[in-house]
Enzyme design. Sequence first.
Site, PDB file in Angstrom:
ATOM      1  N   TYR A  33      -1.952  -1.410  10.778  1.00 16.76           N
ATOM      2  CA  TYR A  33      -2.246  -1.945   9.442  1.00 16.76           C
ATOM      3  C   TYR A  33      -1.097  -1.610   8.487  1.00 16.76           C
ATOM      4  O   TYR A  33      -0.574  -2.481   7.789  1.00 16.76           O
ATOM      5  CB  TYR A  33      -3.561  -1.347   8.907  1.00 16.76           C
ATOM      6  CG  TYR A  33      -3.655  -1.412   7.408  1.00 16.76           C
ATOM      7  CD1 TYR A  33      -3.949  -2.607   6.767  1.00 16.76           C
ATOM      8  CD2 TYR A  33      -3.407  -0.277   6.620  1.00 16.76           C
ATOM      9  CE1 TYR A  33      -3.990  -2.675   5.380  1.00 16.76           C
ATOM     10  CE2 TYR A  33      -3.445  -0.336   5.240  1.00 16.76           C
ATOM     11  CZ  TYR A  33      -3.733  -1.535   4.624  1.00 16.76           C
ATOM     12  OH  TYR A  33      -3.762  -1.596   3.259  1.00 16.76           O
ATOM     13  N   LYS A  60       1.928  -4.025   6.384  1.00 20.17           N
ATOM     14  CA  LYS A  60       2.311  -3.972   4.964  1.00 20.17           C
ATOM     15  C   LYS A  60       3.827  -3.779   4.848  1.00 20.17           C
ATOM     16  O   LYS A  60       4.505  -4.471   4.094  1.00 20.17           O
ATOM     17  CB  LYS A  60       1.568  -2.840   4.240  1.00 20.17           C
ATOM     18  CG  LYS A  60       0.084  -3.079   4.094  1.00 20.17           C
ATOM     19  CD  LYS A  60      -0.206  -4.314   3.239  1.00 20.17           C
ATOM     20  CE  LYS A  60      -1.669  -4.633   3.100  1.00 20.17           C
ATOM     21  NZ  LYS A  60      -1.928  -5.957   2.508  1.00 20.17           N
ATOM     22  N   SER A 115       0.825  -1.205   0.000  1.00 24.49           N
ATOM     23  CA  SER A 115       0.000   0.000   0.000  1.00 24.49           C
ATOM     24  C   SER A 115       0.858   1.255   0.000  1.00 24.49           C
ATOM     25  O   SER A 115       1.949   1.280   0.584  1.00 24.49           O
ATOM     26  CB  SER A 115      -0.855  -0.018   1.266  1.00 24.49           C
ATOM     27  OG  SER A 115      -1.422   1.247   1.487  1.00 24.49           O
TER      28      SER A 115
END
Length: 343
Positions: free
Chosen positions: A156, A160, A132
């Site tokens: 989160y 990644k 991302s």
Amino acid sequence: MKILVTGGAGYIGSHTVVELIEAGYDVVVIDDYSNSNPSVLERVQKIVSQNDSADCGEISEIVEGDVCDYEAVKGIFDRHDIEAVIHFAGFKAVGESVEKPLMYYQNNLGATMNLIRVMEEAGVKRIIFSSSATVYGMNNEAPFDESMPTSCTNPYGWTKLMSEQILSDAAVADESFRPVLLRYFNPVGAHPSGLIGENPRGIPNNLMPYVQQVASGIREKLTVFGDDYDTPDGTGVRDYIHVVDLAKGHVKALEWSLKSDEQGCAVFNLGTGRGTSVVELVTAFAEINEVPVPYVIGPRRAGDIATCYADASRAEKVLGWKAEKNIEDMCRDAWRWETGREQ
Ligand code: UFG
């Protein structure tokens, strides 16, 4: 050629399964349906069955299972001759990750590590990872390019970035292991058939699904998070990319990875390279679909940056991929999906 797609019933995963099959690949899907459901793959089947090209692949098997489960993943590699993996499966809600960080680390990192372990045992060397633009953090200036320093502001995002690190370390330890990291900007829209799209549970976290729900009357109005950013109209600027373009980017990355002899980890931004503000997106959606989208201005949301868009030139140069759909396509397809689907 057979490809394992983890999280293949999810939003980006399902669109990628369609593009893979239409490009002639056979696909094995593993999904635990924690944020999707089995009917998505039935609709994927429907889309590809409408394509009468003889060169289409097929879904070879659908496994209901957790990518952290060693036996479940191992079983797939025992039953199928898997050439490469595209790894989407993971939790993705930023706010929830702040409340339940361990759940995010356990699930998202556990899945990446388990996959690498099973791939190593099976001698499979190609993996495309769903990363991302969030890894560019708060301190870079757009357009973001792949060489910029990375950092994160929430668990989160860290899952990644840490998965990128794990894959990259694995590529150092085994130079025949070749991960491709794809950093997505803001995926929106839906398949033009109206059969698959994003269908978040509960209150949407992201702008476009929220706009869709306001337009269809499920929610009364949108709150725009801040209009005092240093941007042309004061609202946040993002690089919205049509999910079908994004899915096609995966097929290009896979093709490149299967033939490339470049060692190590490869990183590509998948974005359009163009920024659109919140108010521009909302206005475009209302105009194109001729539907009112009432909004009010509220305070900034913690952790948001003013401007985020890609330098997408590397993907174009190396993969031969660039986004082709515009904001109008994104808004039209999102609305067709919102109004046409079974609720
Ligand atoms: N926004 C609103 N109101 C809303 C929702 C969003 O004004 O109800 C604004 C945000 O402030 C931001 C823009 O709309 O300016 C886009 O917000 P999204 O939540 O749709 O997307 P983000 O750019 O915040 O986050 C997305 C993904 C993340 C990913 C990140 C990478 O959702 O998973 O891009 O940059 F990490």
